[in-house]
Scaffold this motif. Structure first.
Motif, PDB file in Angstrom:
ATOM      1  N   ILE A   6       0.787  -1.201  -0.048  1.00 26.72           N
ATOM      2  CA  ILE A   6      -0.108   0.001   0.019  1.00 26.72           C
ATOM      3  C   ILE A   6       0.917   1.304  -0.087  1.00 26.72           C
ATOM      4  CG2 ILE A   6      -1.537   1.310   1.471  1.00 26.72           C
ATOM      5  CD1 ILE A   6      -2.624  -1.224   2.174  1.00 26.72           C
ATOM      6  N   ILE A   7       1.929   1.238   0.916  1.00 26.36           N
ATOM      7  CA  ILE A   7       2.728   2.622   0.966  1.00 26.36           C
ATOM      8  C   ILE A   7       3.496   2.609  -0.323  1.00 26.36           C
ATOM      9  CG2 ILE A   7       4.888   3.322   2.141  1.00 26.36           C
ATOM     10  CD1 ILE A   7       3.373   2.316   4.857  1.00 26.36           C
ATOM     11  N   LEU A   9       2.826   1.598  -3.405  1.00 28.54           N
ATOM     12  CA  LEU A   9       1.787   2.307  -4.536  1.00 28.54           C
ATOM     13  C   LEU A   9       1.705   3.918  -4.197  1.00 28.54           C
ATOM     14  CD1 LEU A   9      -0.633  -0.545  -5.298  1.00 28.54           C
ATOM     15  CD2 LEU A   9       1.422   0.321  -6.620  1.00 28.54           C
ATOM     16  N   PHE A  10       1.427   4.132  -2.969  1.00 27.45           N
ATOM     17  CA  PHE A  10       0.940   5.371  -2.515  1.00 27.45           C
ATOM     18  C   PHE A  10       2.259   6.542  -2.918  1.00 27.45           C
ATOM     19  CE2 PHE A  10      -1.142   8.860  -0.172  1.00 27.45           C
ATOM     20  CZ  PHE A  10      -0.075   9.377   0.274  1.00 27.45           C
ATOM     21  N   LYS A  13       2.926   6.445  -7.039  1.00 30.32           N
ATOM     22  CA  LYS A  13       2.031   7.213  -7.402  1.00 30.32           C
ATOM     23  C   LYS A  13       2.294   8.945  -7.373  1.00 30.32           C
ATOM     24  CE  LYS A  13      -2.784   8.268  -7.737  1.00 30.32           C
ATOM     25  NZ  LYS A  13      -4.044   8.272  -7.118  1.00 30.32           N
ATOM     26  N   ASN A  14       2.450   9.139  -6.096  1.00 32.82           N
ATOM     27  CA  ASN A  14       2.552  10.597  -5.758  1.00 32.82           C
ATOM     28  C   ASN A  14       4.008  11.299  -5.935  1.00 32.82           C
ATOM     29  OD1 ASN A  14      -0.063  11.445  -4.449  1.00 32.82           O
ATOM     30  ND2 ASN A  14       0.098   9.522  -3.434  1.00 32.82           N
ATOM     31  N   ARG A  18       5.195  13.732 -10.763  1.00 34.13           N
ATOM     32  CA  ARG A  18       5.349  15.213 -10.174  1.00 34.13           C
ATOM     33  C   ARG A  18       6.641  15.577 -10.990  1.00 34.13           C
ATOM     34  NH1 ARG A  18       4.624  14.893  -3.886  1.00 34.13           N
ATOM     35  NH2 ARG A  18       5.244  17.086  -4.552  1.00 34.13           N
ATOM     36  N   GLU A 232       7.066  13.590   7.490  1.00 39.91           N
ATOM     37  CA  GLU A 232       6.100  12.583   8.370  1.00 39.91           C
ATOM     38  C   GLU A 232       6.237  12.816   9.969  1.00 39.91           C
ATOM     39  OE1 GLU A 232       6.360   8.788   6.748  1.00 39.91           O
ATOM     40  OE2 GLU A 232       5.178   9.340   5.017  1.00 39.91           O
ATOM     41  N   SER A 234       7.611  15.730  11.507  1.00 40.35           N
ATOM     42  CA  SER A 234       7.345  16.749  12.050  1.00 40.35           C
ATOM     43  C   SER A 234       5.762  17.042  11.986  1.00 40.35           C
ATOM     44  CB  SER A 234       7.839  18.097  11.217  1.00 40.35           C
ATOM     45  OG  SER A 234       7.633  17.716  10.021  1.00 40.35           O
ATOM     46  N   SER A 235       5.242  16.514  11.053  1.00 36.97           N
ATOM     47  CA  SER A 235       3.571  16.407  10.917  1.00 36.97           C
ATOM     48  C   SER A 235       2.810  15.699  11.734  1.00 36.97           C
ATOM     49  CB  SER A 235       3.233  16.530   9.495  1.00 36.97           C
ATOM     50  OG  SER A 235       3.457  15.110   9.020  1.00 36.97           O
ATOM     51  N   ILE A 237       2.368  12.644  11.086  1.00 37.88           N
ATOM     52  CA  ILE A 237       1.751  11.497  10.370  1.00 37.88           C
ATOM     53  C   ILE A 237       2.481  10.005  10.657  1.00 37.88           C
ATOM     54  CG2 ILE A 237       1.545  10.837   7.833  1.00 37.88           C
ATOM     55  CD1 ILE A 237       1.346  13.444   6.872  1.00 37.88           C
ATOM     56  N   LEU A 241       0.618   6.495  10.923  1.00 36.52           N
ATOM     57  CA  LEU A 241       0.967   5.190  10.243  1.00 36.52           C
ATOM     58  C   LEU A 241       1.375   4.173  11.056  1.00 36.52           C
ATOM     59  CD1 LEU A 241       3.365   7.052   7.534  1.00 36.52           C
ATOM     60  CD2 LEU A 241       1.130   6.141   7.195  1.00 36.52           C
ATOM     61  N   LYS A 254       8.678   2.535   1.116  1.00 40.19           N
ATOM     62  CA  LYS A 254       9.242   3.826   0.646  1.00 40.19           C
ATOM     63  C   LYS A 254      10.323   3.507  -0.253  1.00 40.19           C
ATOM     64  CE  LYS A 254       7.608   6.924   4.277  1.00 40.19           C
ATOM     65  NZ  LYS A 254       7.033   8.151   3.546  1.00 40.19           N
TER      66      LYS A 254
ATOM     67  N   PRO B  79      -3.220  12.449  16.672  1.00 42.13           N
ATOM     68  CA  PRO B  79      -1.953  12.996  17.445  1.00 42.13           C
ATOM     69  C   PRO B  79      -1.949  14.494  17.606  1.00 42.13           C
ATOM     70  CG  PRO B  79      -1.087  11.679  15.597  1.00 42.13           C
ATOM     71  CD  PRO B  79      -2.495  11.736  15.357  1.00 42.13           C
ATOM     72  N   SER B  81      -1.302  18.202  17.274  1.00 39.53           N
ATOM     73  CA  SER B  81      -0.754  19.203  16.317  1.00 39.53           C
ATOM     74  C   SER B  81      -0.356  18.470  14.938  1.00 39.53           C
ATOM     75  CB  SER B  81       0.730  19.711  16.847  1.00 39.53           C
ATOM     76  OG  SER B  81       0.226  20.564  18.173  1.00 39.53           O
ATOM     77  N   ARG B  82      -1.470  17.615  14.610  1.00 42.05           N
ATOM     78  CA  ARG B  82      -1.051  16.905  13.334  1.00 42.05           C
ATOM     79  C   ARG B  82      -1.681  17.411  12.157  1.00 42.05           C
ATOM     80  NH1 ARG B  82      -3.900  14.761   9.978  1.00 42.05           N
ATOM     81  NH2 ARG B  82      -3.249  13.035   8.824  1.00 42.05           N
ATOM     82  N   ARG B  83      -0.509  17.283  11.069  1.00 44.05           N
ATOM     83  CA  ARG B  83      -0.902  17.987   9.771  1.00 44.05           C
ATOM     84  C   ARG B  83      -1.063  16.835   8.912  1.00 44.05           C
ATOM     85  NH1 ARG B  83       3.219  20.796  11.912  1.00 44.05           N
ATOM     86  NH2 ARG B  83       4.595  20.047  10.104  1.00 44.05           N
ATOM     87  N   TYR B  85      -0.307  15.441   4.651  1.00 39.88           N
ATOM     88  CA  TYR B  85       0.620  15.791   3.595  1.00 39.88           C
ATOM     89  C   TYR B  85       0.116  16.698   2.746  1.00 39.88           C
ATOM     90  CZ  TYR B  85       1.932  10.732   4.257  1.00 39.88           C
ATOM     91  OH  TYR B  85       2.437   9.531   4.689  1.00 39.88           O
ATOM     92  N   ILE B  88      -0.147  16.277  -1.329  1.00 41.08           N
ATOM     93  CA  ILE B  88      -0.925  15.181  -1.957  1.00 41.08           C
ATOM     94  C   ILE B  88      -2.538  15.284  -1.803  1.00 41.08           C
ATOM     95  CG2 ILE B  88      -1.611  12.857  -1.556  1.00 41.08           C
ATOM     96  CD1 ILE B  88       1.408  12.592  -0.619  1.00 41.08           C
ATOM     97  N   LEU B  96      -5.170   6.485   1.543  1.00 41.64           N
ATOM     98  CA  LEU B  96      -4.219   5.545   2.314  1.00 41.64           C
ATOM     99  C   LEU B  96      -4.366   5.222   3.703  1.00 41.64           C
ATOM    100  CD1 LEU B  96      -1.222   5.006   2.537  1.00 41.64           C
ATOM    101  CD2 LEU B  96      -0.649   7.264   3.318  1.00 41.64           C
ATOM    102  N   PHE B  97      -4.770   6.229   4.593  1.00 46.83           N
ATOM    103  CA  PHE B  97      -5.054   5.788   5.955  1.00 46.83           C
ATOM    104  C   PHE B  97      -6.197   4.507   6.069  1.00 46.83           C
ATOM    105  CE2 PHE B  97      -1.938   8.422   7.700  1.00 46.83           C
ATOM    106  CZ  PHE B  97      -2.086   9.588   7.286  1.00 46.83           C
ATOM    107  N   MET B  99      -6.832   2.735   3.761  1.00 47.76           N
ATOM    108  CA  MET B  99      -6.434   1.048   3.557  1.00 47.76           C
ATOM    109  C   MET B  99      -5.598   0.654   4.331  1.00 47.76           C
ATOM    110  SD  MET B  99      -5.756   1.534  -0.705  1.00 47.76           S
ATOM    111  CE  MET B  99      -5.105  -0.068  -1.048  1.00 47.76           C
ATOM    112  N   LEU B 100      -4.608   1.369   4.996  1.00 50.94           N
ATOM    113  CA  LEU B 100      -3.788   0.786   6.051  1.00 50.94           C
ATOM    114  C   LEU B 100      -4.305   0.028   7.148  1.00 50.94           C
ATOM    115  CD1 LEU B 100      -0.681   3.599   6.163  1.00 50.94           C
ATOM    116  CD2 LEU B 100      -0.754   1.068   5.246  1.00 50.94           C
TER     117      LEU B 100
END
Lengths: 438, 301
Positions: A6-7, A9-10, A13-14, A18, A232, A234-235, A237, A241, A254, B79, B81-83, B85, B88, B96-97, B99-100
């Motif tokens: 999944i990761i 392909l993601f 693709k992205n 680009r 990922e 710092s944000s 994310i 994940l 990745k 979480p 202060s989450r941001r 992508y 995208i 994505l989220f 499917m995971l």
């Protein structure tokens, strides 16, 4: 495995559609096309210049009348000035021994003019003989050789050899020796030199192209993967994940995406390179007297092996970049963390190229070490593979060592990533990571 | 096999320090469970322990009787202060989220579209997040945590970084989750927000549990209530004589701490006998902020 896919392909693709993939690919293809055109442009330019010079010379210069009397089908002309006859029969000796250069007698009062001509025409050379300095201990005439650059015109070593022998012959003749004896005294034993390693210029240049593309890919894709991880983190994310995917799955996804893009870019550039060489480089074009040849040289096995080492090299250095990228929590700190990896890659790429260039003079141990050491083998093995100087067994051993190293680093990078993924703030050092307990 | 969330004696020790000490809680029914504490009290570490992001020193966390890591598809996490992508497209990252967390591509796409539609964000689907307006972006970033429709949701300081409009949308999301029957762990230092949503709470101070249980029961058992009086005459001294403690003097009213209804009734009777007629006379439970401040000696927001 599913999450890895999944990761993968993601990420693929992205990134693939680009600018940061498309633009560098186009730029590299354009560079390859321009470089492939260079021999054609170079030959066209030389022909144009020769025609211009020839046209200028028909306006009544003495030089043109001289060159018209020398042999045809030569690659250039050389003016020989020895007004005082300091080297008797020097002109004749040069004319008899320089097969591809037309030697023309020149006049000393036109010395500056000849110098000017040579500076403007790569096919012209100048040899002029001057009397020895009166204060000099050894009273020998001095031979001055002038060419436009070190790659063109008469060969200094040949001229020195021919005129030295002519001068010695004249001295011996003055002492009463016949020409038979003077020839015998200056005899050179016939020798035959053979290289067991076939240094194909084309192979070296192709390998150089592979190494350059490899280095670019190491830098670009290594940086991309590190930026992705830092962003990922710092944000936050990364935390989301990590709830559903294992750190190793995230990294593998990745990494696979980056490797696929790198290989795709590599193949595009290599195909364009081959096509450019085949269609644009004039047949029989030479560099330093060595002919560029591609046909019947690169086999599919060699090409496949080059791709394998390219791929493993990207993976190796990308995992090093993953480790570097995991240490930071902000993108701004990334360049400092990645610098050691980039510097290592630069040094290894240069060292590998130099070892390949000096193939005959470096020790066997150095060549073997460069083939097996994971830091150098991605850059060195293309030279050996495309140069045709390595067996299948050695190639396989080198590939296996590199693959094992990649596996080890992947495992290590997953551990580092897991240990650091919840760290925010200052950049970590390796000892901090080792101390960290989950 | 027990249903719901069960946390048993969860402990985490880092070098020389116990960050979470023997924390236990149980959620047997869908509700919003408050995890309250000031900064550094161990809330975020507790959440990460419960999610399995870090290994506990001891204790366990079970969701429906199984370790939580085996139930990733049931769990959502937002979480602090989450941001998202930024480069995208919104729909792509939501897929994505989803499917995971175990959804197929088709299910993920449908769920994402539905969620965007529910909150009026259909127009953002094909846009990169950086091109979405700030208000919509905040909501998208929240929704990405729940696109797979989890049963158990962890919210770590969900109001941090949100402007008033974003905070209002967050309120709406939490209320919607309650209505949808989610189990929600709300970790926050915003005691007022916890009081607004939570049925049960656990209060942390330096990793230790200082209070836990049903919020109403906690307030009832706390031992005192508060009295709010609004009157033209200042009755502070009189209130003191009746054993009341001044909490706060506001422009229009004054709040006292009382030890029972009898005190309040006695003061009222005295005021009336003196001809002082209050415009407001209210007995109420102490706020969670007061309880927290008393227990920790600290400040809350």
């Amino acid at each position: 495995m599913k999450n890895t896919w999944i990761i993968f392909l993601f990420t693929l693709k992205n990134t693939i559609n680009r600018k940061k993939f498309i633009v560098p690919t186009i730029v590299m293809v354009a560079i390859v096309m321009i470089v492939s055109l260079f021999p054609y442009i170079s030959e066209w330019s030389e022909q144009t210049q020769s025609q211009k010079k020839a046209a200028a010379q028909t306006e009544g210069e003495n030089v043109t009348q001289d060159t018209s009397s020398v042999k045809k089908n030569v690659s250039g002309y050389c003016y020989y000035i020895d007004d005082d006859g300091l080297i008797p029969n020097g002109l004749t000796a040069l004319q008899n021994n320089l097969d591809t250069i037309g030697v023309v007698k020149g006049s000393g009062d036109q010395l500056e003019f000849y110098k000017h001509m040579v500076a403007g025409d790569r096919t012209r050379s100048l040899i002029y003989v001057t009397a020895p300095d009166k204060d000099s201990k050894v009273q020998l005439p001095t031979v001055h050789i002038l060419t436009r650059d070190i790659l063109t015109g008469v060969n200094e070593s040949d001229v020195k050899d021919i005129l030295s022998r002519a001068y010695i012959s004249s001295l011996l003749t003055q002492q009463g020796l016949t020409s038979d004896i003077t020839d015998l005294l200056q005899l050179e034993l016939p020798t035959e030199a053979t290289n067991t390693a076939n240094m194909q210029l084309t192979g070296y240049l192709l390998a150089l192209a592979v190494v350059l593309v490899s280095f670019f890919a190491v830098y670009f894709y290594g940086y991309s993967i590190s930026v992705s991880l830092a962003n990922e983190k710092s944000s936050r994310i990364m935390e989301m994940l990590a709830v559903s995917a294992r750190p190793r799955q995230i990294l593998m996804g990745k990494l696979m995406a980056m490797v696929v893009m790198a290989v795709l870019q590599f193949l595009i550039v290599m195909v364009v390179c081959m096509l450019g060489f085949y269609y644009l480089v004039p047949s029989g074009y030479t560099i330093l007297g060595l002919e560029l040849r591609l046909t019947s040289f690169v086999t599919w096995k060699q090409a496949l092996a080059a791709v394998v080492f390219f791929t493993l090299g990207i993976m190796f250095y990308s995992t090093l970049n993953i480790i570097a990228g995991s240490m930071v929590s902000r993108v701004e700190d990334l360049s400092g963390a990645m610098m050691p990896v980039i510097l290592i890659a630069i040094v290894m790429a240069i060292a590998s190229s130099l070892i390949a260039l000096e193939n005959q003079s470096v020790g066997r141990a150095v060549r073997i070490a460069a083939s097996l050491l994971p830091l150098t083998s991605p850059f060195y093995m293309p030279y050996r593979i495309l140069g045709g100087s390595i067996s299948a067994r050695e190639t396989l051993i080198s590939a296996v060592v590199l693959l094992i190293s990649v596996s080890f680093l992947l495992s290590l990078s997953a551990k580092v990533y897991r240990a650091t993924m919840l760290h925010y703030g200052r950049r970590l050092r390796m000892r901090d990571v080792i101390k960290a307990k989950q | 096999m027990g249903m719901g969330l069960e946390v048993s004696k969860l402990t985490k020790k880092f070098v020389g320090q116990t960050t979470v000490d023997q924390l236990s809680l149980t959620m047997n029914r869908p509700e919003v469970y408050g995890l309250i504490g000031s900064s550094g009290s161990g809330k975020t570490t507790t959440v990460r322990l419960m999610l399995g992001l870090i290994e506990p020193t001891s204790g366990q966390v079970l969701w429906n009787g199984r370790p939580i890591r085996e139930n990733a598809k049931d769990v959502g996490y937002l979480p602090e202060s989450r941001r998202g992508y930024s480069d995208i497209k919104v729909l792509d990252q939501m897929i994505l989220f989803a499917m995971l967390h175990g959804l197929s591509r088709k299910e993920a796409r449908e769920s994402a579209r539905q969620l965007l539609s529910t909150y009026g964000l259909e127009h953002t689907a094909k846009l990169p997040l950086k091109r979405v307006s700030k208000v919509d972006r905040q909501l998208v970033e929240i929704l990405e945590a729940f696109v797979h429709r989890p049963d158990l949701v962890f919210l770590d300081e969900p109001f941090t970084g949100l402007d008033p409009v974003g905070a209002e949308k967050m309120d709406h999301v939490i209320r919607q989750m309650r209505e949808d029957g989610c189990y929600v762990i709300l970790s926050t230092h915003r005691v007022d927000k916890a009081e607004e949503y939570c049925d049960d709470i656990i209060m942390l101070d330096h990793g230790k549990t200082i209070l836990s249980g049903n919020l109403k029961q906690i307030k009832r058992n706390y031992g005192h209530t508060n009295l709010v009086v609004a009157c033209d005459v200042d009755v502070t001294d009189t209130a003191k004589d009746f054993g009341m403690e001044l909490i706060e003097k506001r422009a229009q009213e004054t709040e006292y701490r009382i030890h029972g209804d009898d005190e309040a009734n006695a003061l009222l009777a005295h005021m009336l006998s003196q001809g002082f007629y209050p415009t407001k006379y209210e007995i109420r439970e102490p706020s969670l902020s007061e309880i927290f401040m008393e227990l920790t000696g600290g400040e809350t927001e």
